[in-house]
Scaffold this motif. Structure first.
Motif, short mmCIF file in Angstrom:
data_model
loop_
_atom_site.label_atom_id
_atom_site.label_comp_id
_atom_site.label_asym_id
_atom_site.label_seq_id
_atom_site.Cartn_x
_atom_site.Cartn_y
_atom_site.Cartn_z
N MET A 1 -13.06 -137.48 79.98
CA MET A 1 -13.73 -137.97 80.68
C MET A 1 -12.02 -138.58 81.68
SD MET A 1 -15.05 -141.83 81.45
CE MET A 1 -16.58 -141.87 80.82
N SER A 2 -11.82 -138.18 82.90
CA SER A 2 -10.21 -138.52 82.86
C SER A 2 -10.64 -139.73 83.28
CB SER A 2 -10.10 -137.85 84.18
OG SER A 2 -8.49 -138.52 85.52
N MET A 3 -9.14 -140.49 82.70
CA MET A 3 -9.15 -142.78 82.89
C MET A 3 -8.45 -142.65 84.28
SD MET A 3 -9.80 -143.46 80.53
CE MET A 3 -8.62 -145.16 79.92
N SER A 4 -8.45 -141.41 85.09
CA SER A 4 -7.79 -141.10 86.51
C SER A 4 -9.33 -142.04 87.54
CB SER A 4 -6.70 -140.48 86.93
OG SER A 4 -7.56 -139.80 87.34
N VAL A 5 -10.21 -141.63 87.11
CA VAL A 5 -11.37 -141.80 88.02
C VAL A 5 -11.91 -142.68 87.79
CG1 VAL A 5 -13.29 -141.14 88.58
CG2 VAL A 5 -11.67 -139.53 88.19
N PRO A 6 -12.26 -144.21 88.79
CA PRO A 6 -12.66 -144.88 88.58
C PRO A 6 -14.03 -145.22 87.42
CG PRO A 6 -11.77 -145.55 90.79
CD PRO A 6 -12.29 -143.73 89.94
N MET A 7 -14.67 -146.08 86.44
CA MET A 7 -16.01 -146.32 86.66
C MET A 7 -16.44 -147.03 86.34
SD MET A 7 -16.17 -142.87 84.53
CE MET A 7 -17.97 -143.35 83.77
N TRP A 8 -17.09 -147.44 87.77
CA TRP A 8 -17.79 -148.56 88.01
C TRP A 8 -18.77 -148.94 87.26
CZ3 TRP A 8 -14.36 -150.72 91.67
CH2 TRP A 8 -13.43 -149.95 92.38
N ARG A 9 -18.96 -150.45 87.68
CA ARG A 9 -19.73 -150.85 86.76
C ARG A 9 -20.18 -152.56 87.64
NH1 ARG A 9 -18.08 -155.57 84.01
NH2 ARG A 9 -16.13 -155.41 83.07
N THR A 10 -21.79 -152.62 87.46
CA THR A 10 -22.12 -153.36 88.65
C THR A 10 -21.82 -155.06 87.29
OG1 THR A 10 -23.85 -152.28 89.94
CG2 THR A 10 -24.11 -154.44 89.91
N SER A 11 -22.05 -156.41 88.44
CA SER A 11 -21.60 -157.20 88.10
C SER A 11 -22.82 -158.02 87.10
CB SER A 11 -21.19 -158.31 88.80
OG SER A 11 -21.47 -159.72 88.77
N THR A 12 -22.61 -158.60 86.28
CA THR A 12 -24.07 -158.70 85.38
C THR A 12 -24.77 -159.74 85.78
OG1 THR A 12 -22.51 -160.19 84.08
CG2 THR A 12 -22.96 -157.83 83.17
N ARG A 13 -23.99 -160.68 86.87
CA ARG A 13 -24.32 -161.59 87.68
C ARG A 13 -25.59 -161.19 89.32
NH1 ARG A 13 -24.81 -165.91 85.46
NH2 ARG A 13 -23.24 -166.78 83.46
N SER A 14 -25.83 -159.04 89.55
CA SER A 14 -25.65 -159.44 90.61
C SER A 14 -27.62 -159.21 90.43
CB SER A 14 -25.64 -158.07 90.49
OG SER A 14 -24.03 -157.51 90.94
N SER A 15 -27.72 -159.20 91.31
CA SER A 15 -29.50 -158.86 91.37
C SER A 15 -29.62 -157.77 91.54
CB SER A 15 -30.48 -159.72 92.92
OG SER A 15 -29.41 -159.46 93.84
N SER A 16 -31.09 -157.73 91.21
CA SER A 16 -31.55 -156.12 91.60
C SER A 16 -32.09 -155.64 93.30
CB SER A 16 -32.89 -155.89 90.56
OG SER A 16 -33.89 -156.40 90.95
N ASN A 17 -31.61 -156.23 93.36
CA ASN A 17 -31.83 -156.37 95.66
C ASN A 17 -30.49 -155.97 95.86
OD1 ASN A 17 -31.41 -158.97 95.83
ND2 ASN A 17 -33.01 -160.00 96.37
N GLY A 18 -29.80 -155.85 95.40
CA GLY A 18 -29.30 -155.55 96.50
C GLY A 18 -28.48 -156.93 97.24
N GLY A 19 -28.15 -158.10 96.54
CA GLY A 19 -27.45 -159.11 96.75
C GLY A 19 -25.99 -159.62 97.12
N ALA A 20 -25.67 -160.55 97.14
CA ALA A 20 -24.17 -160.18 96.99
C ALA A 20 -23.27 -160.19 95.73
CB ALA A 20 -23.56 -161.62 98.25
#
Length: 66
Positions: A1-20
């Motif tokens: 895996m390249s260290m130049s490609v962002p590995m995005w993760r969603t906040s643990t405070r996020s809701s499953s309905n696509g909220g803020a």
């Protein structure tokens, strides 16, 4: 895996309905990227790892208002 490609993760405070919520990529050397999950193409904020750590610590344990 390249260290130049962002590995995005969603906040643990996020809701499953696509909220803020935000996504964070902290796998890149010397920087942490943050973006809005509702507007992923809208740009990112870039932080130094130490600045991001300070922000997260402050968010977890805010200083009471005087």
């Amino acid at each position: 895996m390249s260290m130049s490609v962002p590995m995005w993760r969603t906040s643990t405070r996020s809701s499953s309905n696509g909220g803020a919520c935000v996504e964070v990529a902290d796998n890149l050397p010397g920087r942490v990227l943050v973006r809005d999950t509702k507007d992923r193409a809208g740009g990112t904020l870039t932080f130094a790892p130490s600045a991001w750590s300070s922000f997260v610590a402050s968010a977890k344990h805010p200083t009471p208002a005087a």
